[in-house]
Design an enzyme around this catalytic site. Structure first.
Site, PDB file in Angstrom:
ATOM      1  CE1 TYR A 108      -3.298   2.849   0.458  1.00 31.55           C
ATOM      2  CE2 TYR A 108      -2.615   3.037   2.742  1.00 31.55           C
ATOM      3  CZ  TYR A 108      -3.334   3.504   1.667  1.00 31.55           C
ATOM      4  OH  TYR A 108      -4.100   4.632   1.816  1.00 31.55           O
ATOM      5  CG  ASP A 148      -3.867   1.949  -3.560  1.00 35.90           C
ATOM      6  OD1 ASP A 148      -3.419   2.597  -4.525  1.00 35.90           O
ATOM      7  OD2 ASP A 148      -4.683   2.414  -2.740  1.00 35.90           O
TER       8      ASP A 148
END
Lengths: 254, 254
Positions: A108, A148
DNA sequence: CTTCTGAAG
DNA sequence: CTTCCGAAG
């Protein structure tokens, strides 16, 4: 091996909606999660250690912030929490699971924030990520960096490129880092297999029905180390899977 | 004059549920609200100044905390914000509206909290309330003190008196204050008209279906000054009105 | 717009 | 269990 990545925007949120990843992602072998937004000790066992799965979590110190996980059918041969620098590891941004010679990473990346307030932090994270991947590759492993990235790479990767030139996730510096990263040999599998496909997004703001109108961004990626590219048998987005403001990304390797 | 009192537990919460007081309380002339949980400037006009009503708000300094209001069909002849002591007034607990010789007060008494952590503050508020009422009565007015007293007076006023002897809202000191208050001549109209009626509660915890099982407390009151008691034509609870963890209380005076 | 914490009830 | 804040995305 079918490997999903999904920024769930709160594992308890998708649980409330009865849309848990291991329920809704078909035939998954490995599930990389981002933004679970929970420290593992705050989760009920049914969420933190789902039945029939092996689960590993890496959480931020700050409760309810960030946090990643890898859920797999088979037990990994090795699990590594964090990236080896507490500046980033205290924010629960990276976890890796090795299955034989294949390392699956759930990452992330930081949001660079309004006005680029956190752009320097993000670029330093990106640099650290390169050495981190080197660490695995020097040991002779191939890697899938799933997650992400909080970066839309090129104009084709977001619905409103012109309007977002100065917005977090599409700043020249973050885009340039991704370009450089791919120049190292890592492969953006989805874009390589779909070089001219517009409208293929993985995130939509919650405001103003953006998802319904497909006004989105492609910021979730499955990048693979060079030697792995020819073993990829499938890559796709799963925009039909609801429950988060991101949709899952699936990659299959042989 | 039909006068309601309702702790709405967030005016924006009841608005979301389409259960705004001025929509759901039949034939209201005056509506006293508690725990609106908003500073007036944070409200849309439709909530803060509903069409066809006169509205007056007294908010806590702390955003989202406490706060009371009086909404009325006719314009009051006089409105007083607070009780005259900033210790309490900064928490937005009292507002009064005078209609001729009748003063209607919307009050949100402090919660004495776990372990009686705020019992002293509450008892000081109660004492201050007595002088505040005197102030109006010395000017020759009758008063209705409506609101959430956060006190269940006697065993009949809560479903589990024995289990709650040491819990906030049923502590001996707060009960004793209410006894003393009534000894001054103020009239607890609901209990006087229904001296032996059990199960008449105005608040139920949200946990474990307490309202469905009527495991509740009577902590919302309409007390009137002595000279007003004979003019009361109706007093009732409105447990059928949903939207909050409290139900409204209605009093009609001639 | 939505997720979370933490205070508060 | 629910409201609200404020941070964050």
């Amino acid at each position: 091996m079918l490997c999903y990545s999904w920024n769930v925007n709160g594992i308890r949120s998708v649980a409330r909606k009865d849309l848990l990843p291991w329920k809704v992602l078909p035939r998954a072998d490995v599930i990389c999660l981002q933004e679970t937004k929970a420290q593992q000790h705050m989760l009920e066992t049914s969420l933190g250690e789902p039945d029939g799965w092996h689960s590993h979590w890496h959480s931020a110190q700050k409760p309810g912030y960030s946090s990643v996980a890898i859920i797999s059918r088979d037990a990994p041969d090795e699990v590594m929490h964090g990236i080896g620098d507490d500046t980033y590891d205290s924010e629960g941004r990276v976890i890796a699971a090795r299955f034989g010679t294949l390392v699956v990473i759930s990452a992330y990346f930081p949001n660079s924030r309004d006005g680029g307030a956190r752009l320097d932090y993000k670029l330093a994270f990106c640099a650290q990520m390169e050495s981190y991947l080197d660490h695995w590759r020097k040991r002779g492993f191939e890697v899938i960096l799933q997650g992400d990235y909080n970066i839309a790479h090129n104009p084709i990767d977001l619905a409103r490129p012109k309007e977002n030139q100065k917005n977090a996730g599409y700043l020249p510096q973050e885009r340039a880092w991704l370009t450089r990263f791919l120049a190292l040999g890592y492969r953006d599998v989805f874009r390589e297999k779909n070089p001219d496909l517009p409208g293929a997004y993985t995130w939509w703001t919650n405001w103003a029905g953006a998802r319904g109108r497909n006004v989105g961004w492609r910021i979730d990626y499955s990048c693979v180390s060079p030697g792995l590219y020819d073993r990829v048998t499938e890559i796709r987005h799963c925009p039909e899977i609801m429950g988060s403001d991101h949709c899952p990304v699936a990659i299959e390797v042989r």
